[in-house]
Design a protein around this motif. Structure first.
Motif, PDB file in Angstrom:
ATOM      1  N   UNK A  77       0.814  -1.201   0.000  1.00  0.00           N
ATOM      2  CA  UNK A  77       0.000   0.000   0.000  1.00  0.00           C
ATOM      3  C   UNK A  77       0.853   1.258   0.000  1.00  0.00           C
ATOM      4  N   UNK A  78       2.170   1.091  -0.092  1.00  0.00           N
ATOM      5  CA  UNK A  78       3.050   2.241  -0.126  1.00  0.00           C
ATOM      6  C   UNK A  78       2.964   2.944  -1.486  1.00  0.00           C
ATOM      7  N   UNK A  79       3.641   4.051  -1.596  1.00  0.00           N
ATOM      8  CA  UNK A  79       3.658   4.819  -2.831  1.00  0.00           C
ATOM      9  C   UNK A  79       4.327   4.029  -3.946  1.00  0.00           C
ATOM     10  N   UNK A  80       3.735   4.077  -5.146  1.00  0.00           N
ATOM     11  CA  UNK A  80       4.317   3.411  -6.302  1.00  0.00           C
ATOM     12  C   UNK A  80       5.180   4.393  -7.091  1.00  0.00           C
ATOM     13  N   UNK A  81       6.388   3.979  -7.438  1.00  0.00           N
ATOM     14  CA  UNK A  81       7.319   4.765  -8.242  1.00  0.00           C
ATOM     15  C   UNK A  81       7.726   3.901  -9.420  1.00  0.00           C
ATOM     16  N   UNK A  82       7.743   4.461 -10.620  1.00  0.00           N
ATOM     17  CA  UNK A  82       8.178   3.645 -11.757  1.00  0.00           C
ATOM     18  C   UNK A  82       9.041   4.461 -12.701  1.00  0.00           C
ATOM     19  N   UNK A  83       9.835   3.747 -13.507  1.00  0.00           N
ATOM     20  CA  UNK A  83      10.788   4.384 -14.404  1.00  0.00           C
ATOM     21  C   UNK A  83      12.181   4.405 -13.783  1.00  0.00           C
ATOM     22  N   UNK A  84      13.201   4.289 -14.641  1.00  0.00           N
ATOM     23  CA  UNK A  84      14.575   4.182 -14.131  1.00  0.00           C
ATOM     24  C   UNK A  84      15.016   5.404 -13.340  1.00  0.00           C
ATOM     25  N   UNK A  85      14.747   6.604 -13.843  1.00  0.00           N
ATOM     26  CA  UNK A  85      15.209   7.805 -13.148  1.00  0.00           C
ATOM     27  C   UNK A  85      14.588   7.908 -11.763  1.00  0.00           C
ATOM     28  N   UNK A  86      13.273   7.724 -11.675  1.00  0.00           N
ATOM     29  CA  UNK A  86      12.577   7.887 -10.403  1.00  0.00           C
ATOM     30  C   UNK A  86      13.016   6.842  -9.386  1.00  0.00           C
ATOM     31  N   UNK A 128       2.683  -8.313 -16.248  1.00  0.00           N
ATOM     32  CA  UNK A 128       2.310  -8.009 -14.865  1.00  0.00           C
ATOM     33  C   UNK A 128       2.661  -6.572 -14.513  1.00  0.00           C
ATOM     34  N   UNK A 129       3.791  -6.093 -15.012  1.00  0.00           N
ATOM     35  CA  UNK A 129       4.167  -4.699 -14.770  1.00  0.00           C
ATOM     36  C   UNK A 129       3.150  -3.756 -15.405  1.00  0.00           C
ATOM     37  N   UNK A 130       2.729  -4.085 -16.629  1.00  0.00           N
ATOM     38  CA  UNK A 130       1.708  -3.262 -17.301  1.00  0.00           C
ATOM     39  C   UNK A 130       0.444  -3.182 -16.459  1.00  0.00           C
ATOM     40  N   UNK A 131       0.052  -4.308 -15.876  1.00  0.00           N
ATOM     41  CA  UNK A 131      -1.179  -4.372 -15.093  1.00  0.00           C
ATOM     42  C   UNK A 131      -1.051  -3.567 -13.805  1.00  0.00           C
ATOM     43  N   UNK A 132       0.101  -3.627 -13.172  1.00  0.00           N
ATOM     44  CA  UNK A 132       0.313  -2.898 -11.916  1.00  0.00           C
ATOM     45  C   UNK A 132       0.220  -1.391 -12.144  1.00  0.00           C
ATOM     46  N   UNK A 133       0.893  -0.913 -13.181  1.00  0.00           N
ATOM     47  CA  UNK A 133       0.982   0.529 -13.433  1.00  0.00           C
ATOM     48  C   UNK A 133      -0.233   1.042 -14.201  1.00  0.00           C
ATOM     49  N   UNK A 134      -0.769   0.210 -15.087  1.00  0.00           N
ATOM     50  CA  UNK A 134      -1.870   0.669 -15.928  1.00  0.00           C
ATOM     51  C   UNK A 134      -1.392   1.301 -17.213  1.00  0.00           C
ATOM     52  N   UNK A 135      -0.120   1.181 -17.494  1.00  0.00           N
ATOM     53  CA  UNK A 135       0.481   1.705 -18.718  1.00  0.00           C
ATOM     54  C   UNK A 135       1.756   0.921 -18.989  1.00  0.00           C
ATOM     55  N   UNK A 136       2.244   0.999 -20.234  1.00  0.00           N
ATOM     56  CA  UNK A 136       3.488   0.321 -20.575  1.00  0.00           C
ATOM     57  C   UNK A 136       4.697   1.226 -20.406  1.00  0.00           C
ATOM     58  N   UNK A 137       4.490   2.426 -19.924  1.00  0.00           N
ATOM     59  CA  UNK A 137       5.587   3.403 -19.850  1.00  0.00           C
ATOM     60  C   UNK A 137       6.321   3.323 -18.511  1.00  0.00           C
ATOM     61  N   UNK A 138       6.615   2.120 -18.062  1.00  0.00           N
ATOM     62  CA  UNK A 138       7.298   1.930 -16.774  1.00  0.00           C
ATOM     63  C   UNK A 138       8.770   1.592 -16.936  1.00  0.00           C
ATOM     64  N   UNK A 139       9.221   1.344 -18.181  1.00  0.00           N
ATOM     65  CA  UNK A 139      10.621   1.023 -18.505  1.00  0.00           C
ATOM     66  C   UNK A 139      11.098  -0.270 -17.854  1.00  0.00           C
ATOM     67  N   UNK A 140      10.150  -1.077 -17.393  1.00  0.00           N
ATOM     68  CA  UNK A 140      10.527  -2.375 -16.843  1.00  0.00           C
ATOM     69  C   UNK A 140      10.916  -2.360 -15.381  1.00  0.00           C
ATOM     70  N   UNK A 141      10.594  -1.276 -14.667  1.00  0.00           N
ATOM     71  CA  UNK A 141      10.957  -1.228 -13.249  1.00  0.00           C
ATOM     72  C   UNK A 141       9.908  -0.451 -12.453  1.00  0.00           C
ATOM     73  N   UNK A 142       9.444  -1.059 -11.364  1.00  0.00           N
ATOM     74  CA  UNK A 142       8.467  -0.446 -10.474  1.00  0.00           C
ATOM     75  C   UNK A 142       8.933  -0.656  -9.038  1.00  0.00           C
ATOM     76  N   UNK A 143       8.841   0.376  -8.233  1.00  0.00           N
ATOM     77  CA  UNK A 143       9.195   0.255  -6.818  1.00  0.00           C
ATOM     78  C   UNK A 143       8.014   0.668  -5.951  1.00  0.00           C
TER      79      UNK A 143
END
Length: 248
Positions: A3-12, A59-74
């Motif tokens: 339930x913590x904050x979701x961060x995605x993308x390499x830079x973030x 699964x990453x697409x489903x978590x974020x709701x978009x494909x613009x996550x660059x393959x990494x979610x925290x």
């Protein structure tokens, strides 16, 4: 799922690991990526004791709701950057430089504004609670780590906050096509809050009337105005240029 904050993308994600790795609970990475960039991120995460979970891209697409996550979610705890405004102002050494956003609704614009605020060393970004996009995962990704470093202050009543800033002798400079001065005629070397309007309607009437001065950005081409994040960058870097010239 956390339930913590979701961060995605390499830079973030990389920025959060660099600045506050202890706040990161777990990282999901695309099992299909084996490039150097991913290997470095995974190595840094494991060195910091952060759990890394390889999963497929679907699964990453489903978590974020978009494909613009660059393959990494925290998933990480919220950092306490959005402090009380008075506390923040009391801690600033030298003349404050603030960015006030009156009703930005596009998370990409908000993220870009945070990124430029970090770039020029602005002390905070101030936004109204209502009629504005929140600091969501998309805005944080576009900010490329600036959401973790720039104090983001949400206020209930923007007009009252602006009056409070004036009581602290902070000069409110708004931007408008019909500003009484051009951008390069204005003095940004003192305590300053740059006030930017929303993407479509600009500043609300009360916000506009509360400003001490309105300035316009010179336009030499065929377009009538700039995107709010680009305009923020132009104005904030002019403010920083003036302060560097006076060694402030």
């Amino acid at each position: 799922m956390s339930k913590n904050k979701m961060i995605f993308g390499f830079h973030a994600v990389t920025s959060r690991l660099r600045h506050e790795a202890s706040s990161v609970e777990e990282i999901f990475v695309d099992i299909g990526r084996d490039d150097r960039r991913m290997k470095d991120l995974v190595a840094n995460a494991k060195a910091a004791g952060v759990r890394v979970m390889p999963v497929d891209s679907a699964r990453l697409d489903k978590i974020v709701g978009t494909r613009r996550h660059q393959g990494v979610i925290a998933f990480a705890s919220q950092l306490a950057l959005a402090r009380n405004l008075d506390e923040l102002l009391d801690a600033i050494e030298g003349p404050p430089l603030l960015l006030v956003l009156d009703g930005i609704t596009d998370p990409h614009n908000l993220g870009a504004c945070l990124r430029v605020a970090d770039g020029v060393g602005a002390h905070a970004v101030i936004v109204p609670k209502d009629r504005a996009v929140g600091l969501n995962a998309t805005a944080a990704k576009v900010a490329s780590g600036a959401a973790e470093t720039v104090p983001y202050i949400t206020v209930t009543n923007l007009a009252r906050t602006l009056r409070d800033l004036k009581d602290r002798d902070i000069w409110l400079i708004g931007t408008s096509d019909d500003g009484e001065k051009g951008l390069y005629e204005a003095d940004f070397t003192g305590p300053t809050a740059l006030v930017m309007g929303s993407e479509g309607e600009g500043m609300r009437r009360l916000t506009r009337e509360t400003c001490d001065m309105l300035v316009s950005i010179p336009m030499f081409g065929s377009v009538e105005s700039l995107n709010v994040s680009v305009a923020s960058g132009v104005c904030l870097y002019e403010a920083r240029r003036q302060r560097i010239a006076k060694d402030i």
